[in-house]
Design a protein around this motif. Structure first.
Motif, PDB file in Angstrom:
ATOM      1  N   UNK A  25       0.813  -1.208   0.000  1.00 53.76           N
ATOM      2  CA  UNK A  25       0.000   0.000   0.000  1.00 53.76           C
ATOM      3  C   UNK A  25       0.849   1.262   0.000  1.00 53.76           C
ATOM      4  N   UNK A  26       2.157   1.125   0.118  1.00 48.50           N
ATOM      5  CA  UNK A  26       3.054   2.283   0.159  1.00 48.50           C
ATOM      6  C   UNK A  26       4.228   2.047  -0.787  1.00 48.50           C
ATOM      7  N   UNK A  27       4.916   3.120  -1.159  1.00 52.36           N
ATOM      8  CA  UNK A  27       6.118   2.944  -1.975  1.00 52.36           C
ATOM      9  C   UNK A  27       7.220   2.258  -1.173  1.00 52.36           C
ATOM     10  N   UNK A  28       8.255   1.774  -1.855  1.00 50.10           N
ATOM     11  CA  UNK A  28       9.366   1.125  -1.155  1.00 50.10           C
ATOM     12  C   UNK A  28      10.223   2.167  -0.433  1.00 50.10           C
ATOM     13  N   UNK A  29      11.186   1.716   0.373  1.00 50.48           N
ATOM     14  CA  UNK A  29      12.096   2.668   1.017  1.00 50.48           C
ATOM     15  C   UNK A  29      12.801   3.536  -0.023  1.00 50.48           C
ATOM     16  N   UNK A  30      13.139   4.750   0.351  1.00 53.92           N
ATOM     17  CA  UNK A  30      13.775   5.666  -0.593  1.00 53.92           C
ATOM     18  C   UNK A  30      15.256   5.374  -0.780  1.00 53.92           C
ATOM     19  N   UNK A  31      15.873   4.714   0.188  1.00 57.70           N
ATOM     20  CA  UNK A  31      17.301   4.425   0.093  1.00 57.70           C
ATOM     21  C   UNK A  31      17.533   3.029  -0.490  1.00 57.70           C
ATOM     22  N   UNK A  32      18.436   2.942  -1.457  1.00 56.56           N
ATOM     23  CA  UNK A  32      18.781   1.662  -2.079  1.00 56.56           C
ATOM     24  C   UNK A  32      19.821   0.966  -1.212  1.00 56.56           C
ATOM     25  N   UNK A  33      19.593  -0.288  -0.839  1.00 58.20           N
ATOM     26  CA  UNK A  33      20.560  -0.995  -0.003  1.00 58.20           C
ATOM     27  C   UNK A  33      21.838  -1.335  -0.767  1.00 58.20           C
ATOM     28  N   UNK A  34      22.873  -1.634  -0.028  1.00 57.68           N
ATOM     29  CA  UNK A  34      24.129  -2.056  -0.637  1.00 57.68           C
ATOM     30  C   UNK A  34      23.994  -3.498  -1.103  1.00 57.68           C
ATOM     31  N   UNK A  35      24.533  -3.774  -2.293  1.00 57.65           N
ATOM     32  CA  UNK A  35      24.436  -5.126  -2.837  1.00 57.65           C
ATOM     33  C   UNK A  35      25.269  -6.086  -1.992  1.00 57.65           C
ATOM     34  N   UNK A  36      24.652  -7.193  -1.627  1.00 56.39           N
ATOM     35  CA  UNK A  36      25.318  -8.263  -0.896  1.00 56.39           C
ATOM     36  C   UNK A  36      25.225  -9.515  -1.744  1.00 56.39           C
ATOM     37  N   UNK A  37      26.339 -10.176  -2.000  1.00 54.99           N
ATOM     38  CA  UNK A  37      26.268 -11.388  -2.839  1.00 54.99           C
ATOM     39  C   UNK A  37      25.553 -12.530  -2.104  1.00 54.99           C
ATOM     40  N   UNK A  38      24.550 -13.072  -2.739  1.00 59.25           N
ATOM     41  CA  UNK A  38      23.801 -14.223  -2.219  1.00 59.25           C
ATOM     42  C   UNK A  38      23.731 -15.282  -3.305  1.00 59.25           C
ATOM     43  N   UNK A  39      23.711 -16.512  -2.889  1.00 60.39           N
ATOM     44  CA  UNK A  39      23.384 -17.586  -3.825  1.00 60.39           C
ATOM     45  C   UNK A  39      21.873 -17.527  -4.004  1.00 60.39           C
ATOM     46  N   UNK A  40      21.432 -17.281  -5.225  1.00 58.71           N
ATOM     47  CA  UNK A  40      20.002 -17.102  -5.475  1.00 58.71           C
ATOM     48  C   UNK A  40      19.375 -18.455  -5.768  1.00 58.71           C
ATOM     49  N   UNK A  41      18.502 -18.883  -4.862  1.00 59.05           N
ATOM     50  CA  UNK A  41      17.712 -20.095  -5.044  1.00 59.05           C
ATOM     51  C   UNK A  41      16.413 -19.915  -4.268  1.00 59.05           C
ATOM     52  N   UNK A  42      15.450 -20.816  -4.450  1.00 55.47           N
ATOM     53  CA  UNK A  42      14.156 -20.637  -3.778  1.00 55.47           C
ATOM     54  C   UNK A  42      14.283 -20.550  -2.258  1.00 55.47           C
ATOM     55  N   UNK A  43      15.230 -21.280  -1.677  1.00 49.80           N
ATOM     56  CA  UNK A  43      15.394 -21.247  -0.222  1.00 49.80           C
ATOM     57  C   UNK A  43      15.953 -19.932   0.275  1.00 49.80           C
ATOM     58  N   UNK A  44      16.904 -19.366  -0.456  1.00 50.74           N
ATOM     59  CA  UNK A  44      17.535 -18.132   0.014  1.00 50.74           C
ATOM     60  C   UNK A  44      16.623 -16.915  -0.128  1.00 50.74           C
ATOM     61  N   UNK A  45      15.804 -16.901  -1.141  1.00 54.38           N
ATOM     62  CA  UNK A  45      14.953 -15.730  -1.367  1.00 54.38           C
ATOM     63  C   UNK A  45      13.573 -15.886  -0.718  1.00 54.38           C
ATOM     64  N   UNK A  46      13.247 -17.071  -0.244  1.00 49.36           N
ATOM     65  CA  UNK A  46      11.928 -17.321   0.359  1.00 49.36           C
ATOM     66  C   UNK A  46      11.646 -16.404   1.548  1.00 49.36           C
ATOM     67  N   UNK A  47      12.679 -16.055   2.309  1.00 54.17           N
ATOM     68  CA  UNK A  47      12.481 -15.183   3.475  1.00 54.17           C
ATOM     69  C   UNK A  47      12.064 -13.767   3.077  1.00 54.17           C
ATOM     70  N   UNK A  48      12.164 -13.445   1.788  1.00 56.67           N
ATOM     71  CA  UNK A  48      11.803 -12.108   1.303  1.00 56.67           C
ATOM     72  C   UNK A  48      10.338 -12.005   0.883  1.00 56.67           C
ATOM     73  N   UNK A  49       9.617 -13.103   0.914  1.00 52.66           N
ATOM     74  CA  UNK A  49       8.220 -13.083   0.492  1.00 52.66           C
ATOM     75  C   UNK A  49       7.431 -12.091   1.349  1.00 52.66           C
ATOM     76  N   UNK A  50       6.674 -11.236   0.692  1.00 53.42           N
ATOM     77  CA  UNK A  50       5.870 -10.177   1.312  1.00 53.42           C
ATOM     78  C   UNK A  50       6.726  -9.128   2.022  1.00 53.42           C
ATOM     79  N   UNK A  51       7.956  -8.921   1.552  1.00 54.76           N
ATOM     80  CA  UNK A  51       8.838  -7.892   2.108  1.00 54.76           C
ATOM     81  C   UNK A  51       9.423  -7.080   0.955  1.00 54.76           C
TER      82      UNK A  51
END
Length: 101
Positions: A25-51
């Motif tokens: 219901x609102x825009x995202x944060x105005x500040x862009x976070x610093x890139x952190x290297x992650x292994x991208x897979x369903x398990x690693x990104x699952x914690x980001x659901x609805x965030x």
């Protein structure tokens, strides 16, 4: 290759959402976070659901994203385009890195 998918009928780009998978219901944060290297897979990104999640794609694109679906090979949700959330999906293998807040 990315997909711009039509907005689902149960949500509106502004105003209240009529389902758990609608856009924020609102825009995202105005500040862009610093890139952190992650292994991208369903398990690693699952914690980001609805965030609020910042995504860096391998092609150089980067943007705020609000994931509502995370599958074995793909992700979908809402991508911020500066003034509006649009429904968007992509393959996990296209994502270079991500940070959820």
């Amino acid at each position: 290759m990315f997909m711009h998918l039509p907005m689902p009928p149960f949500s509106l780009p502004f105003g209240p959402s009529f389902g758990p998978n609608g856009p924020p219901l609102a825009p995202p944060p105005s500040q862009i976070p610093e890139m952190t290297p992650y292994k991208v897979d369903p398990g690693s990104i699952r914690r980001c659901k609805y965030r609020y999640t910042y995504i860096w794609l391998k092609n150089g694109d980067n943007f705020w994203f609000y994931p509502v679906y995370i599958g074995r090979k793909s992700i979908s949700g809402y991508r911020w385009i500066g003034f509006w959330w649009i429904y968007y999906g992509t393959d996990l293998k296209r994502i270079e890195s991500f940070v959820c807040v």
